[in-house]
Design an enzyme around this catalytic site. Sequence first.
Site, PDB file in Angstrom:
ATOM      1  N   HIS A 114       0.850  -1.192   0.000  1.00  0.00           N
ATOM      2  CA  HIS A 114       0.000   0.000   0.000  1.00  0.00           C
ATOM      3  C   HIS A 114       0.884   1.240   0.000  1.00  0.00           C
ATOM      4  O   HIS A 114       1.946   1.255   0.597  1.00  0.00           O
ATOM      5  CB  HIS A 114      -0.892   0.014   1.251  1.00  0.00           C
ATOM      6  CG  HIS A 114      -2.064   0.918   1.099  1.00  0.00           C
ATOM      7  ND1 HIS A 114      -2.010   2.258   1.359  1.00  0.00           N
ATOM      8  CD2 HIS A 114      -3.316   0.679   0.665  1.00  0.00           C
ATOM      9  CE1 HIS A 114      -3.189   2.807   1.118  1.00  0.00           C
ATOM     10  NE2 HIS A 114      -3.999   1.873   0.699  1.00  0.00           N
ATOM     11  N   ASP A 116      -7.927  -5.199  -0.584  1.00  0.00           N
ATOM     12  CA  ASP A 116      -8.349  -5.992  -1.746  1.00  0.00           C
ATOM     13  C   ASP A 116      -8.015  -7.472  -1.633  1.00  0.00           C
ATOM     14  O   ASP A 116      -8.426  -8.265  -2.482  1.00  0.00           O
ATOM     15  CB  ASP A 116      -7.675  -5.426  -3.006  1.00  0.00           C
ATOM     16  CG  ASP A 116      -8.197  -4.035  -3.316  1.00  0.00           C
ATOM     17  OD1 ASP A 116      -7.393  -3.096  -3.411  1.00  0.00           O
ATOM     18  OD2 ASP A 116      -9.438  -3.889  -3.402  1.00  0.00           O
TER      19      ASP A 116
HETATM   20  C1  SDX Z   1      -5.858   0.217  -3.182  1.00  0.00           C
HETATM   21  O1  SDX Z   1      -4.146   4.636  -2.002  1.00  0.00           O
HETATM   22  C2  SDX Z   1      -5.137   4.020  -1.483  1.00  0.00           C
HETATM   23  O2  SDX Z   1      -5.666   4.346  -0.447  1.00  0.00           O
HETATM   24  C3  SDX Z   1      -5.630   2.862  -2.307  1.00  0.00           C
HETATM   25  C4  SDX Z   1      -6.699   2.003  -1.654  1.00  0.00           C
HETATM   26  C5  SDX Z   1      -7.960   2.753  -1.445  1.00  0.00           C
HETATM   27  O3  SDX Z   1      -8.726   2.406  -0.538  1.00  0.00           O
HETATM   28  O4  SDX Z   1      -8.236   3.666  -2.260  1.00  0.00           O
HETATM   29  O5  SDX Z   1      -6.245   1.526  -0.402  1.00  0.00           O
HETATM   30  C6  SDX Z   1      -7.038   0.808  -2.526  1.00  0.00           C
HETATM   31  O6  SDX Z   1      -5.540   0.613  -4.262  1.00  0.00           O
HETATM   32  C7  SDX Z   1      -5.051  -0.813  -2.429  1.00  0.00           C
HETATM   33  C8  SDX Z   1      -3.824  -1.311  -3.257  1.00  0.00           C
HETATM   34  C9  SDX Z   1      -4.318  -2.394  -4.222  1.00  0.00           C
HETATM   35  N1  SDX Z   1      -3.237  -2.726  -5.170  1.00  0.00           N
HETATM   36  C10 SDX Z   1      -2.633  -3.945  -5.111  1.00  0.00           C
HETATM   37  O7  SDX Z   1      -2.836  -4.791  -4.241  1.00  0.00           O
HETATM   38  C11 SDX Z   1      -1.643  -4.177  -6.235  1.00  0.00           C
HETATM   39  C12 SDX Z   1      -0.355  -4.767  -5.660  1.00  0.00           C
HETATM   40  N2  SDX Z   1       0.274  -3.709  -4.841  1.00  0.00           N
HETATM   41  C13 SDX Z   1       1.352  -2.960  -5.467  1.00  0.00           C
HETATM   42  O8  SDX Z   1       1.147  -2.641  -6.800  1.00  0.00           O
HETATM   43  C14 SDX Z   1       1.855  -1.822  -4.571  1.00  0.00           C
HETATM   44  O9  SDX Z   1       2.012  -2.332  -3.313  1.00  0.00           O
HETATM   45  C15 SDX Z   1       1.088  -0.527  -4.485  1.00  0.00           C
HETATM   46  C16 SDX Z   1       0.969   0.126  -5.806  1.00  0.00           C
HETATM   47  C17 SDX Z   1      -0.260  -0.735  -3.889  1.00  0.00           C
HETATM   48  C18 SDX Z   1       1.866   0.381  -3.549  1.00  0.00           C
HETATM   49  O10 SDX Z   1       3.109   0.550  -4.067  1.00  0.00           O
HETATM   50  P1  SDX Z   1       4.208   1.436  -3.269  1.00  0.00           P
HETATM   51  O11 SDX Z   1       3.890   1.573  -1.825  1.00  0.00           O
HETATM   52  O12 SDX Z   1       4.428   2.654  -4.054  1.00  0.00           O
HETATM   53  O13 SDX Z   1       5.426   0.519  -3.268  1.00  0.00           O
HETATM   54  P2  SDX Z   1       6.424   0.492  -4.471  1.00  0.00           P
HETATM   55  O14 SDX Z   1       5.653   0.303  -5.743  1.00  0.00           O
HETATM   56  O15 SDX Z   1       7.339   1.670  -4.352  1.00  0.00           O
HETATM   57  O16 SDX Z   1       7.210  -0.852  -4.141  1.00  0.00           O
HETATM   58  C19 SDX Z   1       8.154  -0.896  -3.055  1.00  0.00           C
HETATM   59  C20 SDX Z   1       8.815  -2.253  -3.234  1.00  0.00           C
HETATM   60  C21 SDX Z   1       9.235  -2.499  -4.674  1.00  0.00           C
HETATM   61  O17 SDX Z   1      10.305  -3.426  -4.636  1.00  0.00           O
HETATM   62  P3  SDX Z   1      11.841  -2.801  -4.682  1.00  0.00           P
HETATM   63  O18 SDX Z   1      11.925  -1.972  -5.947  1.00  0.00           O
HETATM   64  O19 SDX Z   1      11.999  -1.964  -3.417  1.00  0.00           O
HETATM   65  O20 SDX Z   1      12.734  -4.036  -4.703  1.00  0.00           O
HETATM   66  O21 SDX Z   1       7.865  -3.295  -2.944  1.00  0.00           O
HETATM   67  C22 SDX Z   1       7.614  -4.053  -4.108  1.00  0.00           C
HETATM   68  C23 SDX Z   1       8.047  -3.208  -5.283  1.00  0.00           C
HETATM   69  O22 SDX Z   1       8.420  -4.014  -6.385  1.00  0.00           O
HETATM   70  N3  SDX Z   1       6.168  -4.319  -4.116  1.00  0.00           N
HETATM   71  C24 SDX Z   1       5.661  -5.520  -4.324  1.00  0.00           C
HETATM   72  C25 SDX Z   1       4.274  -5.358  -4.163  1.00  0.00           C
HETATM   73  N4  SDX Z   1       3.996  -4.071  -3.877  1.00  0.00           N
HETATM   74  C26 SDX Z   1       5.187  -3.425  -3.851  1.00  0.00           C
HETATM   75  N5  SDX Z   1       6.237  -6.714  -4.639  1.00  0.00           N
HETATM   76  C27 SDX Z   1       5.392  -7.756  -4.776  1.00  0.00           C
HETATM   77  N6  SDX Z   1       4.036  -7.689  -4.615  1.00  0.00           N
HETATM   78  C28 SDX Z   1       3.459  -6.505  -4.322  1.00  0.00           C
HETATM   79  N7  SDX Z   1       2.134  -6.428  -4.182  1.00  0.00           N
END
Ligand code: SDX
Length: 393
Positions: free
Chosen positions: A271, A328
């Site tokens: 998140h 989710d």
């Molecule tokens: C919602 O914003 C809100 O409030 C949204 C929401 C709402 O109520 O409106 O809460 C609803 O959108 C919840 C999120 C649903 N999305 C998912 O579940 C999709 C999977 N999650 C990721 O795409 C991700 O976690 C995000 C987009 C939700 C958040 O990304 P961040 O916090 O910006 O983290 P990042 O993309 O900078 O990643 C940090 C690290 C990275 O690895 P490194 O480059 O440091 O090695 O964590 C990894 C990312 O690759 N990572 C994941 C991951 N999420 C982040 N790796 C594997 N699986 C994941 N789900």
Amino acid sequence: ETGYVTLDTGFVNTASCTSAITYIDGDAGILRYRGYPIDQLAGKASFLETSYLLIYGELPTADQLAEFDSRVRKHTLLHEEMRQFFGGFPRDAHPMAVLSSAVSALSTFYQDALDPFNPEDVEISTVRLLAKVPTIASYAYKKSIGQPMLYPDNNLGYVENFLRMTFGVPTEDYEIDPVVAQVLDMLLVLHADHEQNCSTSTVRLVGSSHANLFASVSAGVNALFGPLHGGANEAVLTMLNGIHANGGDVNAFVERVKKKEPGVKLMGFGHRVYKNYDPRAAIVKQAARDVLERTGGNDPLLELAMKLEEIALADDFFISRKLYPNVDFYTGLIYKAMGFPTKMFTVLFALGRLPGWIAQWREMINDPATKIGRPRQLYTGSPERAFVPITER
Ligand code: SDX
């Protein structure tokens, strides 16, 4: 006091707006609507009660809620010509695309009350959206399965009316399961607002140009469609079905995630704000158990999801990145147990988020100080250079 500059990472990061609606503390896993903690509202305040709280700022008295409820019930019907609107889509149209189109189309059928600065227009548009989106959502589903669309029955409650329009048929009575209705109502409460997430910021940004409420919310629906945002609940089921189809080896899948195979993420985890357990996810996980017990579905996908969670919460790859289950991760399993197809999951998210979008749009229109300003950028392109005619290139 409204933000900070972090030049070391080369970008300016300032608070995009002020708002008095929802408070999140991502590290502590706190979520409050107008000061009320989410775990005190979920299961206790109805979705319409919570909508009233978000939009008007206070929990309603019984009389205020009854009056609000009756205003919403009066507007559940769509303009009769709008029913033909659904005939223009291909049968396999994604219901989120239908929803965003239909919400935008509301501004063509109700041109009499679109002025963002006329309080009466804003009030009737608020009620029309809350009342008609469940009807639109159910029609998008009926269209996809070739079944007739049912008129709303205003003797029913908000969620019950939606369930009947979605799963009922004209040829027989539809019996509403009170537990399903109660859990769905609670899930809508859990999704009702979430500060400046991608779709809410979109609604605010579009509204900041003084676009009408329907146009702004339609843009929010499109932002929610994305798999990294609202589309994640659909993506979680796709992920779980994929693991199940490959023999259910969750460890092998987790290794693929850790290797960062292209397009392989643990959907429903992580998140932008919560760097701790999403407080909504804990409530949803319990509801998943309740509904699956009720519907008799010992869904193997729930077992898979719980195994995935157990492995991820003990694995340094996820812990070091503060990746925890978000709202989710379990919701799709509940929607599936209720009989919704995967393609409707994000529509249900939109149904829940509607009062939050409306409340945030109204706040921004009423108080420009809460407006999201025009995003700033740091230019990283070419320095100035002279034009070269094509004959010399
Ligand atoms: C919602 O914003 C809100 O409030 C949204 C929401 C709402 O109520 O409106 O809460 C609803 O959108 C919840 C999120 C649903 N999305 C998912 O579940 C999709 C999977 N999650 C990721 O795409 C991700 O976690 C995000 C987009 C939700 C958040 O990304 P961040 O916090 O910006 O983290 P990042 O993309 O900078 O990643 C940090 C690290 C990275 O690895 P490194 O480059 O440091 O090695 O964590 C990894 C990312 O690759 N990572 C994941 C991951 N999420 C982040 N790796 C594997 N699986 C994941 N789900």
